[in-house]
Design an enzyme around this catalytic site. Structure first.
Site, PDB file in Angstrom:
ATOM      1  N   GLY A  36       8.337   4.571  -9.908  1.00  0.00           N
ATOM      2  CA  GLY A  36       9.121   3.689  -9.051  1.00  0.00           C
ATOM      3  C   GLY A  36       8.936   2.234  -9.418  1.00  0.00           C
ATOM      4  O   GLY A  36       9.911   1.480  -9.585  1.00  0.00           O
ATOM      5  N   HIS A  37       7.669   1.806  -9.567  1.00  0.00           N
ATOM      6  CA  HIS A  37       7.407   0.432  -9.995  1.00  0.00           C
ATOM      7  C   HIS A  37       8.048   0.151 -11.361  1.00  0.00           C
ATOM      8  O   HIS A  37       8.631  -0.916 -11.586  1.00  0.00           O
ATOM      9  CB  HIS A  37       5.903   0.181 -10.128  1.00  0.00           C
ATOM     10  CG  HIS A  37       5.124   0.315  -8.857  1.00  0.00           C
ATOM     11  ND1 HIS A  37       4.169   1.278  -8.690  1.00  0.00           N
ATOM     12  CD2 HIS A  37       5.159  -0.394  -7.702  1.00  0.00           C
ATOM     13  CE1 HIS A  37       3.625   1.147  -7.487  1.00  0.00           C
ATOM     14  NE2 HIS A  37       4.219   0.145  -6.865  1.00  0.00           N
ATOM     15  N   SER A 186       4.951   7.329  -4.617  1.00  0.00           N
ATOM     16  CA  SER A 186       4.085   6.441  -3.856  1.00  0.00           C
ATOM     17  C   SER A 186       2.712   6.438  -4.489  1.00  0.00           C
ATOM     18  O   SER A 186       2.224   7.480  -4.945  1.00  0.00           O
ATOM     19  CB  SER A 186       3.983   6.902  -2.395  1.00  0.00           C
ATOM     20  OG  SER A 186       2.959   6.187  -1.712  1.00  0.00           O
ATOM     21  N   SER A 187       2.065   5.279  -4.501  1.00  0.00           N
ATOM     22  CA  SER A 187       0.693   5.214  -5.003  1.00  0.00           C
ATOM     23  C   SER A 187      -0.229   6.089  -4.176  1.00  0.00           C
ATOM     24  O   SER A 187      -1.257   6.577  -4.666  1.00  0.00           O
ATOM     25  CB  SER A 187       0.200   3.763  -4.997  1.00  0.00           C
ATOM     26  OG  SER A 187       0.976   2.955  -5.858  1.00  0.00           O
TER      27      SER A 187
END
Length: 284
Positions: A36-37, A186-187
């Site tokens: 995502g990042h 998500s992290s």
């Protein structure tokens, strides 16, 4: 790729880029980068001449029951991924650099938009988010800033802050990136055991069901909320925090889908608190 932990260096490099008539793009993150990042980084690289990423785990946005102490981080890995994604500058300050006088006494009030949903579940969270993002926007200066739509309420709050405070920043929302089975990146997914990861799919499946019902003509927001609640509560490893169907611009609850409308969901699975959302309807 240049790497710096200095606020002055960040400001200076970005100012120099603009003196060369380069468009500055900015991706603020808390690290432990995932796809995502990296999708934000790639879009920044595609649309801007000079690409900047920050990595800073901001203590102001964590409450007493949040996971600040255990939040995952791996700066060496992240630096390599940022460079592979084409970043020109990576800003990696520590807490003393970002807050040289200690916790700031003057902070940014997120207003009513920041008081509900995530704001209600995590009091002070959006004040911390707005304060650190305002500082970063000030340091980077005029730019295009890229944020993921997975954190839809955060994106709305930051857009409102930038607009209301006349910040010279164009805030760009980018689509949520998902695993092949639908789980939002998500992290915090790293916290999940195999069984918990399977249970976490109840969030995205509840949202996808709501999207399908809305596409089939369901306009009763209460009915959509009830179906999402039932889907998540049927999963014994998931503890529901909230389900909401809101106006996509104001984030106020709606009774019927009469315009841009978004479904949001938050739940705890094991030690991970997960959020997800999906657009139910666009413009009439």
């Amino acid at each position: 790729m240049e790497v710096t932990g200095s606020r002055d260096a960040l400001r200076g490099v970005c100012e120099e880029a603009r003196r060369k008539d380069l468009t500055v793009g900015f991706v603020p993150t808390m690290g432990f980068l995932h796809s995502g990042h990296l999708s934000l980084a790639r879009r920044t690289r595609e649309e801007c001449d000079f690409a900047v990423m920050s990595i800073f785990v901001n203590p102001l946005q964590f409450g007493p029951n949040d996971d600040l102490a255990s939040y995952p981080h791996h700066l060496g890995r992240d630096s390599g991924l940022a460079e592979e994604a084409g970043m020109d500058l990576l800003f990696t300050p520590d807490e003393a650099e970002m807050y040289p006088h200690g916790r700031p006494e003057v902070t940014v009030d997120p207003g009513p938009l920041g008081d509900r949903l995530e704001g209600a579940s995590r009091p002070g969270h959006f004040r911390g988010v707005c304060t650190v993002v305002a500082k970063l926007f000030t340091l980077v200066g005029p730019c295009r800033a890229y944020f993921g739509e997975k954190d839809a309420q955060q994106l709305a709050v930051i857009r409102r802050m930038a607009g209301d405070l006349d910040m010279p920043v164009d805030v760009i929302g980018c689509p949520t990136v998902r695993e092949p089975d639908g789980l939002a990146m998500s992290s915090r997914n790293v916290y999940l055991s195999e069984d918990e990861r399977a249970a976490a799919l109840s969030l995205s499946r509840a949202l996808f069901e709501a999207v399908e019902l809305a596409a089939a003509g369901e306009r009763d927001a209460g009915a959509l909320r009830a179906r999402m609640v039932a889907r998540v509560e049927a999963e014994p490893l998931a503890t529901l925090d909230y389900v909401a169907v809101v106006d996509d611009r104001t984030f106020e609850d709606v009774d019927r889908l009469l315009g841009p409308t978004r479904a949001l969901i938050a739940a705890r699975v094991g030690r991970a608190r997960l959020i997800d959302n999906a657009l139910l309807s666009g413009e009439d």
